[in-house]
Design a protein around this motif. Sequence first.
Motif, PDB file in Angstrom:
ATOM      1  N   UNK A  22      33.914  95.443  58.865  1.00 29.66           N
ATOM      2  CA  UNK A  22      34.566  95.539  60.177  1.00 29.66           C
ATOM      3  C   UNK A  22      35.653  94.479  60.288  1.00 29.66           C
ATOM      4  N   UNK A  23      36.662  94.624  59.456  1.00 31.22           N
ATOM      5  CA  UNK A  23      37.739  93.634  59.403  1.00 31.22           C
ATOM      6  C   UNK A  23      38.559  93.674  60.690  1.00 31.22           C
ATOM      7  N   UNK A  24      38.957  92.495  61.168  1.00 31.63           N
ATOM      8  CA  UNK A  24      39.869  92.467  62.321  1.00 31.63           C
ATOM      9  C   UNK A  24      41.289  92.818  61.870  1.00 31.63           C
ATOM     10  N   UNK A  25      42.240  92.699  62.762  1.00 25.88           N
ATOM     11  CA  UNK A  25      43.631  92.971  62.412  1.00 25.88           C
ATOM     12  C   UNK A  25      44.108  91.950  61.376  1.00 25.88           C
ATOM     13  N   UNK A  26      45.182  92.282  60.678  1.00 23.03           N
ATOM     14  CA  UNK A  26      45.743  91.363  59.681  1.00 23.03           C
ATOM     15  C   UNK A  26      46.132  90.044  60.352  1.00 23.03           C
ATOM     16  N   UNK A  53      52.238  86.822  52.484  1.00 23.77           N
ATOM     17  CA  UNK A  53      51.564  87.412  53.646  1.00 23.77           C
ATOM     18  C   UNK A  53      51.201  88.863  53.365  1.00 23.77           C
ATOM     19  N   UNK A  54      50.986  89.167  52.107  1.00 24.60           N
ATOM     20  CA  UNK A  54      50.561  90.498  51.697  1.00 24.60           C
ATOM     21  C   UNK A  54      49.236  90.834  52.364  1.00 24.60           C
ATOM     22  N   UNK A  55      49.122  92.053  52.845  1.00 23.20           N
ATOM     23  CA  UNK A  55      47.903  92.515  53.512  1.00 23.20           C
ATOM     24  C   UNK A  55      46.685  92.337  52.601  1.00 23.20           C
ATOM     25  N   UNK A  56      46.828  92.696  51.330  1.00 20.04           N
ATOM     26  CA  UNK A  56      45.694  92.604  50.404  1.00 20.04           C
ATOM     27  C   UNK A  56      45.321  91.158  50.115  1.00 20.04           C
ATOM     28  N   UNK A  57      46.298  90.277  50.035  1.00 19.71           N
ATOM     29  CA  UNK A  57      46.017  88.855  49.819  1.00 19.71           C
ATOM     30  C   UNK A  57      45.259  88.278  51.009  1.00 19.71           C
ATOM     31  N   UNK A  58      45.732  88.566  52.199  1.00 16.58           N
ATOM     32  CA  UNK A  58      45.085  88.067  53.416  1.00 16.58           C
ATOM     33  C   UNK A  58      43.668  88.619  53.535  1.00 16.58           C
ATOM     34  N   UNK A  61      41.403  86.887  50.844  1.00  9.73           N
ATOM     35  CA  UNK A  61      41.113  85.497  51.203  1.00  9.73           C
ATOM     36  C   UNK A  61      40.157  85.428  52.386  1.00  9.73           C
ATOM     37  N   UNK A  62      40.344  86.314  53.341  1.00  5.45           N
ATOM     38  CA  UNK A  62      39.460  86.360  54.501  1.00  5.45           C
ATOM     39  C   UNK A  62      38.030  86.681  54.057  1.00  5.45           C
ATOM     40  N   UNK A  63      37.890  87.656  53.152  1.00  8.82           N
ATOM     41  CA  UNK A  63      36.569  88.010  52.636  1.00  8.82           C
ATOM     42  C   UNK A  63      35.922  86.837  51.905  1.00  8.82           C
ATOM     43  N   UNK A  64      36.698  86.124  51.096  1.00 10.98           N
ATOM     44  CA  UNK A  64      36.169  84.941  50.398  1.00 10.98           C
ATOM     45  C   UNK A  64      35.748  83.861  51.392  1.00 10.98           C
ATOM     46  N   UNK A  65      36.545  83.697  52.432  1.00 10.19           N
ATOM     47  CA  UNK A  65      36.209  82.703  53.464  1.00 10.19           C
ATOM     48  C   UNK A  65      34.930  83.056  54.200  1.00 10.19           C
ATOM     49  N   UNK A  66      34.777  84.324  54.550  1.00  8.52           N
ATOM     50  CA  UNK A  66      33.553  84.764  55.233  1.00  8.52           C
ATOM     51  C   UNK A  66      32.343  84.607  54.318  1.00  8.52           C
TER      52      UNK A  66
END
Length: 133
Positions: A22-26, A53-58, A61-66
């Motif tokens: 359930x990813x939030x917005x970019x 600021x590539x969507x896939x990079x963000x 990284x967000x997934x790794x952070x979570x």
Amino acid sequence: MSKRDNHDIVEIFNKLKKTLGAKPTVEKMYEEIRMMRFKIRPISGDISLFQLKSHHLIETLWGLGKLDEVFQREYDKLGNQQKEVFFSLFDNLYHQLQNQLSKVNIQKETRPNLTQVLEMEIFKDISTKKKAN
């Protein structure tokens, strides 16, 4: 290991999968990444030639952070046998995300013939700042 112990680990992973699904917005992910204190340091190449600021990079990284947040919060609460299983499952998911990260295309589309190679280090800044009295 008891069924209860297994249930705890399964419950933790189910919650994590639900969060990652359930990813939030970019924009929100980018904001959260900044709060997670990720840093990008170029090792070789010109970082200004790439789109960071590539969507896939963000998203990756967000997934790794979570993943890191859940690991830091839950690992010390587990018994030794649970920790072994927990670590193994997290390690597998971590490597999947790392693999995804290495495949992210951050090249600018305006320079398709760009042969520049970029090597960068991505890490979390965990330095603690001492407060002045």
